[in-house]
Write an enzyme that holds these catalytic residues in place. Structure first.
Site, PDB file in Angstrom:
ATOM      1  CB  SER A   1      -0.960  -0.038   1.191  1.00 45.85           C
ATOM      2  OG  SER A   1      -1.918   0.974   1.093  1.00 45.85           O
TER       3      SER A   1
ATOM      4  NE  ARG B   1      -9.249   1.345  10.046  1.00 41.42           N
ATOM      5  CZ  ARG B   1      -8.128   0.967   9.446  1.00 41.42           C
ATOM      6  NH1 ARG B   1      -7.508   1.794   8.626  1.00 41.42           N
ATOM      7  NH2 ARG B   1      -7.614  -0.223   9.661  1.00 41.42           N
TER       8      ARG B   1
ATOM      9  CG  ASP C   1      -5.990  -2.555  -4.825  1.00 40.25           C
ATOM     10  OD1 ASP C   1      -6.763  -1.639  -4.492  1.00 40.25           O
ATOM     11  OD2 ASP C   1      -4.790  -2.616  -4.462  1.00 40.25           O
TER      12      ASP C   1
ATOM     13  CG  HIS D   1      -5.665  -1.542  -0.941  1.00 34.72           C
ATOM     14  ND1 HIS D   1      -4.628  -1.520  -1.851  1.00 34.72           N
ATOM     15  CD2 HIS D   1      -5.187  -0.944   0.188  1.00 34.72           C
ATOM     16  CE1 HIS D   1      -3.570  -0.940  -1.313  1.00 34.72           C
ATOM     17  NE2 HIS D   1      -3.879  -0.591  -0.074  1.00 34.72           N
ATOM     18  CG  ASP D   2      -8.286  -4.927   3.532  1.00 42.62           C
ATOM     19  OD1 ASP D   2      -7.360  -4.114   3.674  1.00 42.62           O
ATOM     20  OD2 ASP D   2      -9.311  -4.932   4.239  1.00 42.62           O
TER      21      ASP D   2
END
Length: 402
Positions: A145, A215, A318, A351-352
């Protein structure tokens, strides 16, 4: 176990300085003079990249070791072979100097008086730490990232200091959509009355609601449509699971409280207990500001002096740092005549994926560290390198290929 080093005066790219820079870090394995691997953490990660043993106490303040599936004995970054260093970046809140640190002139936390930080500042601080540890050159720099941006900055700023650089789920810069979402996240924090201009450290609460919203927005960025459909769908959560992080919605009693809302509320509650709102502002600004080409005519020019090999590893699901953005970085390495492979992983986790699907990352990363771009499991979109097994370019159709 976490360690903290106190370094001399540090001048940030913004021109401001602090009289002493504290960096908190962890090391794993034994250094033999040539086997050092620097791991660069993601936005809200820490130096606590892996556990060192069962049941050990976590002193980082982070919920868990964030890449324990990747770093350790027998794992892709094998600590029986490599000496791994991971440092918490300046501006964060896990032990290194940042907004929550004590201002030496006032005795109070810096708050927003802390100097603005950049990814280049992180890289320069890491170089200072490695000098302190007696490490002149690195076998590799690996980051995921925004940590991937950090790794790219090493190739740009210290081109002779690392033999290999791996940018995992990273990019040369953020696109406007992600810039916009980060801006909204910061506004959620700064519009919270409890933010108090950043001087909230003596208050009981601080900007919990604003940080929670920021968040939650981040979590939506890290997931893909497919992964959200599979994980939540439109399922309704039980009323007993409803959270009270935010003020009650008068209409909520009529409408269902869904699984996806419950998940976001739960993640927000956990996050506000462990992270500093000002640090979130500082770190997202650093990520948003990063541009690999800064100070150069192009990405290619920025990487022209790099003498090592590079791996760009991206994930099809992603949309935060896309496959196409990784290909742009790979093309810059190719244009500067650096051996590079862009390895694309099929995934619907968003993305995770680089955190939650370690099995798909393991082989290419392990082989790249051991053998470079010709590693058996390393595939390249351009098909420039023949690996030790039968080679097949992947995802060429994503870039106009066959």
């Amino acid at each position: 176990m976490s360690q903290t080093v106190e370094l001399d005066e540090f001048r940030f790219e913004c021109g401001e300085s602090i009289p002493e820079l504290e960096l908190t870090y962890e090391t794993y394995g034994e250094f033999d003079g040539e086997n050092a691997v620097l791991v660069c953490h993601a936005l809200t990660g820490s130096h606590h990249v892996a556990r060192k043993g069962r049941g050990e106490e976590n002193t980082s303040g982070q919920a868990r070791a964030w890449w324990d599936t990747v770093v350790g004995p027998g794992k892709p970054i094998d600590t029986t072979e490599y000496f791994v260093v991971c440092a918490n970046v300046p501006g964060s809140c896990y032990g290194s100097s940042g907004p929550a640190s004590e201002h030496p002139e006032t005795g109070d936390p810096y708050g927003t008086d802390f100097p603005a930080v950049t990814v280049a500042d992180w890289t320069r601080a890491q170089r200072r730490l490695l000098d302190h540890l007696g490490i002149e050159t690195l076998h590799a720099v690996v980051g995921g990232s925004v940590g991937g941006m950090n790794a790219l900055e090493w190739a740009k700023r210290y081109p002779d200091h690392a033999s290999r650089v791996a940018c995992v789920a990273g990019a040369a810069r953020l696109d406007p959509q992600c810039l916009a979402l980060d801006a909204i996240a910061r506004r959620a924090i700064t519009s919270d009355p409890d933010w108090q201009g950043g001087d909230y450290y003596d208050s009981e609460e601080g900007p919990r609601n604003g940080l929670a919203l920021a968040r939650q927005l981040g979590h939506v960025m890290y997931l893909s449509k497919d992964s959200m459909e599979a994980k939540f769908g439109r399922r309704v959560a039980g009323r007993d699971g409803e959270r009270d992080t935010f003020p009650a919605d008068p209409a909520a009693a009529f409408f269902p409280y869904r699984d996806v809302e419950s998940y976001l509320d739960y993640q927000a509650e956990r996050f506000v207990e462990r992270f500093d709102a000002n640090s979130y502002l500082y770190l997202t600004r650093a990520m948003d500001d990063y541009d690999l080409a800064a100070g150069h005519a192009s990405d290619e020019a920025a990487l022209a002096a790099f003498n090592g090999e590079a791996l760009c590893l991206s994930y099809t699901g992603d949309w935060h740092f896309t496959v196409e953005q990784s290909e742009t970085v790979a093309e810059a390495f190719r244009a500067s005549d650096s051996p590079v492979a862009h390895h694309v992983v099929e995934s619907d986790h968003g993305h995770d994926a680089f955190l939650v699907e370690p099995g798909k990352l393991a082989a290419p990363l392990r082989d790249f560290l051991a053998k470079g771009v010709r590693g058996t499991a390393v595939r390249d979109t351009a098909g420039n390198y023949e690996s030790e097994s039968d080679f097949a370019p992947v995802h060429a159709s994503l870039f106009g290929g066959g």
